[in-house]
Design an enzyme around this catalytic site. Structure first.
Site, PDB file in Angstrom:
ATOM      1  N   ALA A 204       0.818  -1.225   0.000  1.00 42.65           N
ATOM      2  CA  ALA A 204       0.000   0.000   0.000  1.00 42.65           C
ATOM      3  C   ALA A 204       0.844   1.265   0.000  1.00 42.65           C
ATOM      4  O   ALA A 204       0.371   2.326  -0.398  1.00 42.65           O
ATOM      5  CB  ALA A 204      -0.924   0.005   1.215  1.00 42.65           C
TER       6      ALA A 204
ATOM      7  N   CYS B  46      15.790   1.144  -0.693  1.00 43.32           N
ATOM      8  CA  CYS B  46      16.312   0.440   0.471  1.00 43.32           C
ATOM      9  C   CYS B  46      17.832   0.475   0.545  1.00 43.32           C
ATOM     10  O   CYS B  46      18.427  -0.029   1.488  1.00 43.32           O
ATOM     11  CB  CYS B  46      15.854  -1.017   0.449  1.00 43.32           C
ATOM     12  SG  CYS B  46      14.077  -1.229   0.453  1.00 43.32           S
TER      13      CYS B  46
END
Length: 385
Positions: free
Chosen positions: A204, A326
């Site tokens: 999401a 990341c």
């Protein structure tokens, strides 16, 4: 503090849409009971109903049945469940896994962990735009291959894979196929009735939904060993207390993404891409020019470090990233840029701009102006030039 800040790192995290937050609020303060229909009390029954309705709404987007979709804590957990679940169920059949060299770290590092357990992993090369050749994949599949994991779209360069061809090949070879759709869900059409994919990772946080909630599509009949012990939630696929506000928010966020929004993103993407490439000398587009997600622009600026560009743009009020979301804290070069044939200099000079619902054309133009100025100034003092 960040009122005038222009945020262009939406592959890392998107701003929560106020409409999503409003939809979630009642499930923090009013209907906060454990979602169950067995307890008998009405609050728990209502929580169970809204959880299942949210599941149904997301599954419908994929052309799937509600029972084929489970909620997770995000894309990392979804990919772990997919890869570890399949190899756990099929390890007596085979021990070979195939993925591309440019997968996100939730897939790459899961595969590396499985290598330590004795599984053999083949890391496929990609072309200079980041695409896997289905013929190369075909030649890599052996009688011991049990799983192929190829992302739908890349997290850094936005390149979209031909997962229909890959899925058909895996179906023909009777190999389980997983795709990471974290950066493509609701941005690129994905219908499991048309594309033979067995497992799909979603999240999401990339579509203006809440963080800490994701999902995994599991085609009916797909062998999957339960990875996390505990209760019997999520069709006994994923143990743990259900995140009702998160599930509601995820479903609402997915509903709010429209074709018109994606077209607007694509228009801004192309404008930013064209301005930078035409106005900043010795700039190189990373990824496919057109076959990419509508929100992604990734460009290498020769003779200057991407980290320096991001820091100087930040001082001017712009948030962008260098390397994957990341990996931006590491000094190692981007594995994605290296994977498409770039050298260390090209990798270190790459900058990713990712747009969102809240990005405007004025934001894009201001960013292009700032980039041209920052790169010019940095090159004047760069020892690389």
């Amino acid at each position: 503090m960040f009122e005038d800040y222009i945020y262009l790192d939406n592959a890392s995290m998107t701003r929560l849409d106020e409409r999503v937050f409003e939809k979630m609020k009642p499930y923090f303060f009013d209907t906060y009971a454990l979602p169950t229909s067995e307890s008998g009390y009405s609050m728990g029954v209502e929580a169970k109903e809204v959880l299942e309705k949210s599941r149904e709404n997301i599954a419908k987007i994929l052309g799937a049945e509600s029972s084929e979709f489970i909620f997770t804590s995000g894309f990392t957990e979804s990919s772990n469940i997919a890869l570890k679940g399949v190899v756990g169920a099929l390890k007596r059949k085979g021990s070979h896994i195939i993925l591309s060299k440019i997968e996100d770290y939730s897939v790459l590092n899961t595969a590396k962990a499985l290598e330590k357990e004795g599984f053999k992993v083949t890391y496929l090369d990609v072309d200079n735009t980041g695409r896997v050749d289905p013929e190369v994949l075909k030649d890599s599949i052996t009688s011991k291959t049990i799983l192929v994991s190829i992302q739908h779209a890349n997290q850094e360069i936005g390149t979209i894979q031909n997962i229909k061809a890959i899925g058909e090949l895996c179906q023909e070879k009777e190999v389980i196929f997983h795709t990471d759709a974290t950066h493509s869900f609701k941005r690129i059409p994905l219908d499991v009735k048309k594309i033979p994919v067995d497992l799909i990772t979603m999240s999401a946080h990339t579509i203006h939904g809440p963080s800490g909630i994701g999902g995994l599509y599991i085609r009916k009949g797909t062998p999957l060993k339960k990875w996390m012990d505990g209760g019997f939630q999520e069709f006994n696929r994923r143990a743990g207390l259900e995140n009702i506000p998160g599930a509601v928010g995820f479903a609402k966020a997915a509903h709010l993404v429209t074709v018109e929004e994606n077209q607007a993103l694509k228009k801004m993407r192309d404008h930013l891409m064209d301005r930078i490439l035409s106005e900043v000398p010795q700039s190189i587009l990373n990824g496919h020019k057109t076959n990419r997600t509508p929100q992604n622009v990734n460009i290498t600026f020769e003779f200057v470090e991407g980290e320096s560009i991001t820091l100087h743009l930040d001082m001017r009020g712009f948030a962008v990233s260098t390397g994957s979301a990341c990996f931006s804290r590491s000094l190692d070069p981007s594995h994605v840029i290296l994977g498409i044939g770039g050298d260390h200099e090209r990798a270190h000079g790459s900058v990713r701009f990712t747009l969102s619902r809240f990005t405007t054309m004025d934001d894009v133009n201001r960013a292009a102006d700032a980039v041209a100025s920052v790169v010019e100034n940095l090159r004047k003092i760069s020892p690389l030039g």
